[in-house]
Design a protein around this motif. Structure first.
Motif, PDB file in Angstrom:
ATOM      1  N   SER A 335       4.959  12.155  15.169  1.00 54.75           N
ATOM      2  CA  SER A 335       6.164  12.033  14.337  1.00 54.75           C
ATOM      3  C   SER A 335       5.837  11.423  12.967  1.00 54.75           C
ATOM      4  CB  SER A 335       7.248  11.231  15.068  1.00 54.75           C
ATOM      5  OG  SER A 335       6.691  10.047  15.566  1.00 54.75           O
ATOM      6  N   MET A 336       4.581  11.167  12.687  1.00 57.10           N
ATOM      7  CA  MET A 336       4.198  10.742  11.328  1.00 57.10           C
ATOM      8  C   MET A 336       4.175  12.009  10.472  1.00 57.10           C
ATOM      9  SD  MET A 336       1.045   8.403  12.637  1.00 57.10           S
ATOM     10  CE  MET A 336       0.510   7.729  11.082  1.00 57.10           C
ATOM     11  N   ARG A 337       5.128  12.077   9.580  1.00 53.90           N
ATOM     12  CA  ARG A 337       5.348  13.362   8.888  1.00 53.90           C
ATOM     13  C   ARG A 337       4.146  13.778   8.013  1.00 53.90           C
ATOM     14  NH1 ARG A 337      10.771  16.226   8.050  1.00 53.90           N
ATOM     15  NH2 ARG A 337      10.137  17.792   6.551  1.00 53.90           N
ATOM     16  N   CYS A 338       3.536  12.807   7.348  1.00 53.33           N
ATOM     17  CA  CYS A 338       2.393  13.139   6.484  1.00 53.33           C
ATOM     18  C   CYS A 338       1.240  13.689   7.326  1.00 53.33           C
ATOM     19  CB  CYS A 338       1.946  11.910   5.693  1.00 53.33           C
ATOM     20  SG  CYS A 338       1.646  10.460   6.736  1.00 53.33           S
ATOM     21  N   LEU A 339       1.010  13.071   8.471  1.00 52.51           N
ATOM     22  CA  LEU A 339      -0.086  13.511   9.334  1.00 52.51           C
ATOM     23  C   LEU A 339       0.233  14.869   9.954  1.00 52.51           C
ATOM     24  CD1 LEU A 339      -2.809  12.804  10.658  1.00 52.51           C
ATOM     25  CD2 LEU A 339      -1.542  11.658  12.483  1.00 52.51           C
ATOM     26  N   GLY A 415      -1.740   1.847   2.455  1.00 50.08           N
ATOM     27  CA  GLY A 415      -0.586   1.872   3.344  1.00 50.08           C
ATOM     28  C   GLY A 415       0.399   2.955   2.935  1.00 50.08           C
ATOM     29  N   GLY A 416       1.570   2.907   3.546  1.00 53.06           N
ATOM     30  CA  GLY A 416       2.589   3.935   3.295  1.00 53.06           C
ATOM     31  C   GLY A 416       3.069   3.978   1.850  1.00 53.06           C
ATOM     32  N   ALA A 417       2.968   2.866   1.122  1.00 54.16           N
ATOM     33  CA  ALA A 417       3.475   2.850  -0.258  1.00 54.16           C
ATOM     34  C   ALA A 417       2.722   3.871  -1.110  1.00 54.16           C
ATOM     35  CB  ALA A 417       3.330   1.448  -0.857  1.00 54.16           C
ATOM     36  N   TYR A 418       1.411   3.940  -0.929  1.00 51.32           N
ATOM     37  CA  TYR A 418       0.619   4.916  -1.692  1.00 51.32           C
ATOM     38  C   TYR A 418       1.053   6.350  -1.317  1.00 51.32           C
ATOM     39  CZ  TYR A 418      -3.179   7.967  -3.086  1.00 51.32           C
ATOM     40  OH  TYR A 418      -3.887   9.014  -3.620  1.00 51.32           O
ATOM     41  N   ILE A 419       1.151   6.604  -0.030  1.00 52.03           N
ATOM     42  CA  ILE A 419       1.497   7.962   0.421  1.00 52.03           C
ATOM     43  C   ILE A 419       2.899   8.336  -0.074  1.00 52.03           C
ATOM     44  CG2 ILE A 419       1.858   9.427   2.479  1.00 52.03           C
ATOM     45  CD1 ILE A 419      -0.327   7.662   3.859  1.00 52.03           C
ATOM     46  N   ASN A 420       3.787   7.370  -0.069  1.00 53.55           N
ATOM     47  CA  ASN A 420       5.153   7.608  -0.546  1.00 53.55           C
ATOM     48  C   ASN A 420       5.163   7.966  -2.040  1.00 53.55           C
ATOM     49  OD1 ASN A 420       7.927   7.778  -0.379  1.00 53.55           O
ATOM     50  ND2 ASN A 420       8.221   5.607  -0.825  1.00 53.55           N
ATOM     51  N   ASP A 424       5.998  13.848  -0.863  1.00 59.17           N
ATOM     52  CA  ASP A 424       7.421  13.869  -0.515  1.00 59.17           C
ATOM     53  C   ASP A 424       7.610  13.785   1.006  1.00 59.17           C
ATOM     54  OD1 ASP A 424       6.523  16.347   0.251  1.00 59.17           O
ATOM     55  OD2 ASP A 424       7.945  17.507  -0.956  1.00 59.17           O
ATOM     56  N   HIS A 425       6.605  13.260   1.706  1.00 57.97           N
ATOM     57  CA  HIS A 425       6.681  13.225   3.174  1.00 57.97           C
ATOM     58  C   HIS A 425       7.629  12.151   3.704  1.00 57.97           C
ATOM     59  CE1 HIS A 425       3.427  16.028   3.301  1.00 57.97           C
ATOM     60  NE2 HIS A 425       2.526  15.175   2.870  1.00 57.97           N
ATOM     61  N   CYS A 426       7.620  10.993   3.056  1.00 59.65           N
ATOM     62  CA  CYS A 426       8.258   9.823   3.677  1.00 59.65           C
ATOM     63  C   CYS A 426       9.775   9.984   3.803  1.00 59.65           C
ATOM     64  CB  CYS A 426       7.912   8.559   2.906  1.00 59.65           C
ATOM     65  SG  CYS A 426       6.140   8.245   2.846  1.00 59.65           S
ATOM     66  N   ARG A 427      10.373  10.712   2.837  1.00 58.71           N
ATOM     67  CA  ARG A 427      11.844  10.782   2.883  1.00 58.71           C
ATOM     68  C   ARG A 427      12.348  11.512   4.145  1.00 58.71           C
ATOM     69  NH1 ARG A 427      11.953  15.122  -2.006  1.00 58.71           N
ATOM     70  NH2 ARG A 427      10.821  13.459  -3.037  1.00 58.71           N
ATOM     71  N   GLY A 428      11.501  12.351   4.744  1.00 60.95           N
ATOM     72  CA  GLY A 428      11.943  13.038   5.979  1.00 60.95           C
ATOM     73  C   GLY A 428      11.289  12.466   7.218  1.00 60.95           C
ATOM     74  N   CYS A 429      10.697  11.314   7.110  1.00 65.00           N
ATOM     75  CA  CYS A 429       9.928  10.763   8.241  1.00 65.00           C
ATOM     76  C   CYS A 429      10.771   9.758   9.019  1.00 65.00           C
ATOM     77  CB  CYS A 429       8.675  10.076   7.701  1.00 65.00           C
ATOM     78  SG  CYS A 429       7.584   9.432   8.993  1.00 65.00           S
ATOM     79  N   ARG A 430      10.505   9.620  10.292  1.00 65.42           N
ATOM     80  CA  ARG A 430      11.268   8.635  11.077  1.00 65.42           C
ATOM     81  C   ARG A 430      10.809   7.209  10.773  1.00 65.42           C
ATOM     82  NH1 ARG A 430       9.138   6.459  16.092  1.00 65.42           N
ATOM     83  NH2 ARG A 430      11.256   5.762  16.442  1.00 65.42           N
ATOM     84  N   TYR A 431       9.636   7.081  10.125  1.00 64.81           N
ATOM     85  CA  TYR A 431       9.148   5.733   9.792  1.00 64.81           C
ATOM     86  C   TYR A 431       9.491   5.385   8.351  1.00 64.81           C
ATOM     87  CZ  TYR A 431       6.482   6.474  14.055  1.00 64.81           C
ATOM     88  OH  TYR A 431       6.134   6.732  15.348  1.00 64.81           O
ATOM     89  N   ASP A 432       9.429   4.084   8.060  1.00 58.34           N
ATOM     90  CA  ASP A 432       9.774   3.592   6.722  1.00 58.34           C
ATOM     91  C   ASP A 432       8.505   3.023   6.070  1.00 58.34           C
ATOM     92  OD1 ASP A 432      10.564   2.133   4.537  1.00 58.34           O
ATOM     93  OD2 ASP A 432      12.358   1.286   5.495  1.00 58.34           O
ATOM     94  N   PRO A 433       8.064   3.637   4.956  1.00 54.03           N
ATOM     95  CA  PRO A 433       6.776   3.215   4.369  1.00 54.03           C
ATOM     96  C   PRO A 433       6.788   1.759   3.906  1.00 54.03           C
ATOM     97  CG  PRO A 433       7.981   4.660   2.843  1.00 54.03           C
ATOM     98  CD  PRO A 433       8.723   4.687   4.151  1.00 54.03           C
ATOM     99  N   LYS A 434       7.977   1.199   3.692  1.00 52.90           N
ATOM    100  CA  LYS A 434       8.039  -0.184   3.171  1.00 52.90           C
ATOM    101  C   LYS A 434       7.933  -1.219   4.300  1.00 52.90           C
ATOM    102  CE  LYS A 434      11.797   0.533   0.415  1.00 52.90           C
ATOM    103  NZ  LYS A 434      11.841   2.012   0.434  1.00 52.90           N
ATOM    104  N   ALA A 441       8.540   0.723  11.482  1.00 51.09           N
ATOM    105  CA  ALA A 441       7.480   0.407  10.506  1.00 51.09           C
ATOM    106  C   ALA A 441       6.520   1.586  10.393  1.00 51.09           C
ATOM    107  CB  ALA A 441       6.723  -0.828  10.970  1.00 51.09           C
ATOM    108  N   CYS A 442       6.131   1.896   9.161  1.00 55.21           N
ATOM    109  CA  CYS A 442       5.177   3.005   8.949  1.00 55.21           C
ATOM    110  C   CYS A 442       3.816   2.608   9.532  1.00 55.21           C
ATOM    111  CB  CYS A 442       5.050   3.263   7.453  1.00 55.21           C
ATOM    112  SG  CYS A 442       3.606   4.252   7.043  1.00 55.21           S
ATOM    113  N   PRO A 443       3.240   3.439  10.391  1.00 54.03           N
ATOM    114  CA  PRO A 443       1.942   3.094  10.987  1.00 54.03           C
ATOM    115  C   PRO A 443       0.857   2.833   9.943  1.00 54.03           C
ATOM    116  CG  PRO A 443       2.965   4.897  12.197  1.00 54.03           C
ATOM    117  CD  PRO A 443       3.827   4.666  10.989  1.00 54.03           C
ATOM    118  N   TYR A 444       0.873   3.582   8.834  1.00 50.59           N
ATOM    119  CA  TYR A 444      -0.138   3.332   7.792  1.00 50.59           C
ATOM    120  C   TYR A 444       0.021   1.922   7.217  1.00 50.59           C
ATOM    121  CZ  TYR A 444      -1.825   8.141   7.669  1.00 50.59           C
ATOM    122  OH  TYR A 444      -2.399   9.343   8.000  1.00 50.59           O
ATOM    123  N   THR A 445       1.288   1.519   7.002  1.00 49.19           N
ATOM    124  CA  THR A 445       1.531   0.215   6.394  1.00 49.19           C
ATOM    125  C   THR A 445       1.095  -0.905   7.339  1.00 49.19           C
ATOM    126  OG1 THR A 445       3.382   1.209   5.230  1.00 49.19           O
ATOM    127  CG2 THR A 445       3.324  -1.188   5.275  1.00 49.19           C
TER     128      THR A 445
END
Ligand code: FAD
Ligand code: SF4
Length: 497
Positions: A335-339, A415-420, A424-434, A441-445
């Motif tokens: 469910s990590m949208r970027c991955l 972390g997720g801040a860079y990917i965000n 445009d992945h984070c806006r449709g992801c179930r996780y929050d990059p912040k 919590a975003c797994p990358y973060t």
């Protein structure tokens, strides 16, 4: 023809101008080409990769026959077995081959007494690279690249760089565009009956979607791809080079790497085309320079360091990372949208662009402590352009920092801040990059802070990482971050993240 000597052409040397073939003449030379069963079955290769290599080898054999060569094209249990069968059948007075691209390939040729002809598949031979490297403390790509610019004259006006600067990177690092952008469409070639038969005969182990004509399998078609890139992609190359968008799997990337790596295109002709296009006025200097830097700089640099640091480089594992490859890499389920988007591109096209390879796949490998050998193996099997010489420096050196900083001055951890910012992945992801803690919590973060925490002492000694470590000191919730990191890693291992 019985006294003819043999030139053995390997599957990534598909060009009449390469090494041993350059001097060969029909009538005096018989060409050997071997499809090795052992190699085909050595990994769970992507179908499109296997199709590309086999179709390109067969097309090249036909091309040589049309130019008058006798070609002994055979399928054998292994490369060595193919050579032995050929020797028994033709008893050639000598077998010659161009220097192979891999350390193991060279060992096989030497073991069998094959005469090795110096490679001209790169603009800078690795022995010249080693001379350049001798006595330097750091092998900076930028220094290598400027030396090569001056030596070759590409994008040079006399002894000065065209446009007055060596490096236009500052104009080529824009974040994801807010508005919709249309990207140049890649060319495609129709597939015929022989392609379908080839795909039907691939090993059961093969993975990924069947070929759809994206990848050219002849030199002629690869040259057409290059012309298309120069006209449609090169003028757009650069500004959005580090961006990742769900609407396009290729953006303004050239998709030329498989042809360069198989010999269907030579780096010199790509650099010539870039230089000509810039001088004709059709391409901004930032784009021309940005692209040349990839071919004349990064690609050749990576080739040089591979030969300089092998064979030890293969087993480098600075952080002692041993996590097995997460199941998501094979199933694509996460469910990590970027991955998920990156893995979807790999499944559909055998391709992910550079920043997906580095900052989605490699970054996860670094943060989660995935075994370098397992990640190398997966990428090598999965990518259309996979090869050990290019994979090791990019994965071991760039992505995982597993060489302890020999190649890159700092780990590419983000972390997720860079990917965000870059996608445009984070806006449709179930996780929050912040967020770094809690269920969303975003797994990358989370893993980014956990990585800094785990390697705090070492990273504090690296002046480029010190600011990040100082930020870590300011966090008041590290205990919770560690707890969440354990949960994230468990779920990554279980394939439920
Ligand atoms: P473009 O963005 O259009 O770049 C133009 C060309 O520059 C490429 O075709 C390639 O030939 C060259 N190039 C650019 N960067 C590099 C680099 N770092 N190393 C070598 N060549 C480069 N490249 C491979 O050819 N095979 C691989 O298996 C491979 N694995 C990689 C794994 C990781 C973790 C990373 C970070 C990079 C990897 N690369 C690999 C390098 C680079 O990502 C690909 O060459 C590039 O994405 C190919 O797509 P393209 O042709 O559209 O590239
Ligand atoms: Fe990737 Fe995190 Fe963004 Fe989701 S929130 S897309 S996991 S970076």
């Amino acid at each position: 023809m019985h006294a003819a000597e043999t030139v053995w052409v390997l599957g990534d040397q598909l060009n009449r101008s390469i090494g041993a073939l350059a001097e060969a003449e029909p009538g005096r030379t018989r060409v050997l080409m071997v499809e090795s069963e052992a190699k085909l079955r050595s990994k769970a290769f992507h179908r499109q990769r296997l199709h590309l290599v086999l179709a390109a080898m067969r097309a090249f054999a036909d091309e040589l026959r049309r130019s008058g060569f006798e070609v002994d094209y055979r399928r054998a249990p292994s490369l060595s077995a193919g050579l032995e069968e050929h020797r028994r059948r033709f008893n050639p007075p000598a077998v010659r081959a161009s220097e192979p691209a891999s350390w193991d390939g060279l060992a096989v040729l030497r073991h069998h007494g094959v005469e090795v002809v110096r490679s001209n598949q790169f603009l800078c031979h690795y022995q010249d690279f080693a001379r350049w490297a001798a006595g330097r403390n750091r092998l900076r790509m930028e220094d290598f690249y400027r030396w090569r610019r001056a030596e070759t004259g590409y994008l040079m006006d006399g002894d000065q760089p065209a446009g007055g600067r060596w490096n236009f990177d500052s104009e080529n690092r824009r974040p994801a565009p807010g508005e919709a952008v249309s990207w140049p469409q890649p060319q495609a070639t129709g597939l015929d009956r022989s392609d379908r038969d080839l795909v039907d005969g691939l090993p059961d182990l093969a993975v990924g979607d069947a070929p759809a004509g994206t990848w050219a399998t002849t030199r002629r078609a690869a040259l057409a791809r290059l012309r298309h890139v120069v006209e449609a992609v090169l003028p757009r190359f650069g500004p959005h080079q580090d961006v990742m968008l769900e609407g396009s799997w290729h953006l303004a990337h050239s998709l030329l790497s498989p042809y360069l790596n198989l010999g269907l295109l030579l780096p010199g002709e790509v650099c010539d085309a870039v230089d000509d296009a810039y001088r004709a006025g059709g391409v901004p200097i930032a784009s021309a320079e940005g692209f040349l830097r990839q071919i004349l700089g990064w690609r050749e640099y990576v080739w040089g360091v591979y030969w300089l640091w092998m064979p030890g480089y293969r087993s480098a594992n600075h952080f002692g990372a041993g996590r097995p490859l997460p199941p998501a890499f094979r199933t694509g389920q996460t469910s990590m949208r970027c991955l998920a988007t990156t893995l979807g591109s790999v499944r559909r096209h055998a391709y992910a662009h550079h920043i997906q390879r580095l900052m989605i796949l490699g970054n996860l490998g670094l943060l989660a402590g995935i075994s370098p050998a397992e990640l190398v193996e997966w990428m090598w099997a999965s990518f259309i352009d996979g090869a050990e010489w290019v994979m090791l420096p990019n994965v071991i050196g760039m992505a995982l920092h597993a060489d302890g900083g020999r190649m890159a001055t700092k780990p590419y951890a983000a972390g997720g801040a860079y990917i965000n910012r870059m996608s445009d992945h984070c806006r449709g992801c179930r996780y929050d990059p912040k967020k770094r803690t809690g269920e969303v919590a975003c797994p990358y973060t989370t893993l980014y802070w956990h990585f800094l925490d785990t390697n705090r002492a070492e990273l504090a000694r690296n002046h480029r990482m010190r600011p990040a470590v100082r930020n870590l000191e300011r966090l008041g919730d590290m205990a919770e971050v560690r707890r969440r990191a354990t949960e994230v890693l468990d779920r990554l291992d279980a394939g439920t993240l």
